[in-house]
Design an enzyme around this catalytic site. Structure first.
Site, PDB file in Angstrom:
ATOM      1  N   ASP A  88       1.010  -1.515  -0.143  1.00  0.00           N
ATOM      2  CA  ASP A  88      -0.152  -0.226  -0.073  1.00  0.00           C
ATOM      3  C   ASP A  88       1.071   1.542  -0.128  1.00  0.00           C
ATOM      4  O   ASP A  88       2.289   1.167   0.376  1.00  0.00           O
ATOM      5  CB  ASP A  88      -0.698   0.173   0.982  1.00  0.00           C
ATOM      6  CG  ASP A  88      -1.920   1.464   1.453  1.00  0.00           C
ATOM      7  OD1 ASP A  88      -2.782   1.153   0.570  1.00  0.00           O
ATOM      8  OD2 ASP A  88      -1.490   1.804   2.689  1.00  0.00           O
ATOM      9  N   ASP A  90      -0.318   5.434   0.479  1.00  0.00           N
ATOM     10  CA  ASP A  90      -0.566   6.250   1.971  1.00  0.00           C
ATOM     11  C   ASP A  90       0.042   5.787   3.444  1.00  0.00           C
ATOM     12  O   ASP A  90      -0.590   4.269   3.353  1.00  0.00           O
ATOM     13  CB  ASP A  90      -2.011   6.894   1.593  1.00  0.00           C
ATOM     14  CG  ASP A  90      -1.756   7.450   0.947  1.00  0.00           C
ATOM     15  OD1 ASP A  90      -0.819   8.704   0.512  1.00  0.00           O
ATOM     16  OD2 ASP A  90      -2.865   7.394  -0.075  1.00  0.00           O
TER      17      ASP A  90
END
Length: 308
Positions: A88, A90
């Site tokens: 991922d 953020d």
């Protein structure tokens, strides 16, 4: 009391006749052949000697303290094969969750709506449309335009918070990516953010797009995290089965998406605490990406394996 057996004179004469001086070492003993049933019972009761190439297993005692979890080794084979890591963005590669919330507060401030950064936490990791639209629904904002809000959000975010090489990358992110690549693993970004934000964040973190074998962003998907679509697409793009992938996530929606895709997930506590993340059953939890080792990824880490 056991009876003492004294060798007879005939036994000594037998040794002498075979040219074994009494002062010399005894001849090598032949193995004692026991009946099969007795052999099995004796073997079961006998202490086990370590096999060649393995360290002896020493039972824990009061004088020898048990090793700490950081010293314990993962059980080979329990973790399974790993061929790819899906990062991922953020909150995992980039320390960008808090700046994203501040940019969103700015967007609502321009609309005359009073919000704070905590209002956006429940919508973390679900994509900008849900991130902004979710708060708009909670606050009862009328005539809210998701597309207009997203456009203004990206303008503010890129201008104020994600300038190239501004240092928003988490310490250890680049090192772990390179360790994965050096170990022969494929690496991908799998984010619910739009591609414009993915590119801006990677540039701000000093992580070249060319590092990754695939980048999957929200633009092409109707169903974002916690739906499994983004992770399934990343796995397919890499040509790696989901059971050979590892996801690294910080958001509850992301951990839930990994679970829905049936992909092992390592969670980090950069956005939520351990109790919140455990709701979605990650295989284990680390503080941030700098605390994840290549051993965690390849073997399940030190004493860290849990079944999903």
């Amino acid at each position: 009391m056991a009876r003492q057996i004294v060798p007879s004179r005939s036994f000594h004469r037998l040794l002498t006749s075979r040219h074994y001086p009494l002062a010399s070492p005894a001849p090598p003993l032949r193995p004692l052949l026991l009946p099969k049933a007795l052999s099995l019972a004796t073997a079961a009761a006998a202490p086990q000697l370590p096999r060649r190439g393995r360290r002896p297993v020493v039972a824990a005692s009061a004088s020898a303290p048990a090793p700490s979890s950081s010293e314990a080794e993962a059980v080979p084979g329990a973790w399974g094969k790993v061929s790819a890591v899906l990062f991922d963005m953020d909150g995992v590669l980039c320390n960008s969750e808090e700046p994203s919330r501040r940019a969103a507060v700015d967007v609502f401030a321009e609309m005359g709506v009073d919000v704070n950064v905590d209002d956006f936490i429940p919508f973390t990791g679900t994509g900008e449309a849900n991130f902004l639209g979710g708060v708009a629904r909670v606050k009862g904002v009328k005539d809210f335009s998701t597309e207009s809000a997203k456009k203004r959000f990206f303008e503010i975010y890129l201008e104020k918070y994600a300038k190239p090489n501004s240092g928003i990358g988490f310490p250890g992110a680049l090192e772990l990516i390179m360790e994965c690549k050096n170990a022969g693993l494929k690496v991908a970004v799998a984010s619910s953010a739009d591609r414009v934000k993915v590119d801006a964040n990677l540039a701000a973190a000093g992580l070249p797009v060319s590092l990754f074998d695939a980048i999957v962003s929200a633009d092409a998907f109707e169903n974002l995290k916690p739906a499994p679509d983004i992770f399934l697409a990343a796995s397919k793009n890499l040509g790696v089965d989901t059971d050979e992938c590892i996801v690294i996530e910080d958001a509850l929606a992301g951990v839930q998406a990994a679970e829905a895709a049936e992909i092992r997930c390592i969670a980090v506590t950069t956005s939520l605490d351990e109790d919140a993340l455990r709701q979605a059953s990650p295989v284990f939890i680390r503080k941030d990406i700098g605390d994840i080792s290549i051993n965690d990824i390849l073997c399940g880490g030190s004493n860290a394996y849990h079944s999903m």
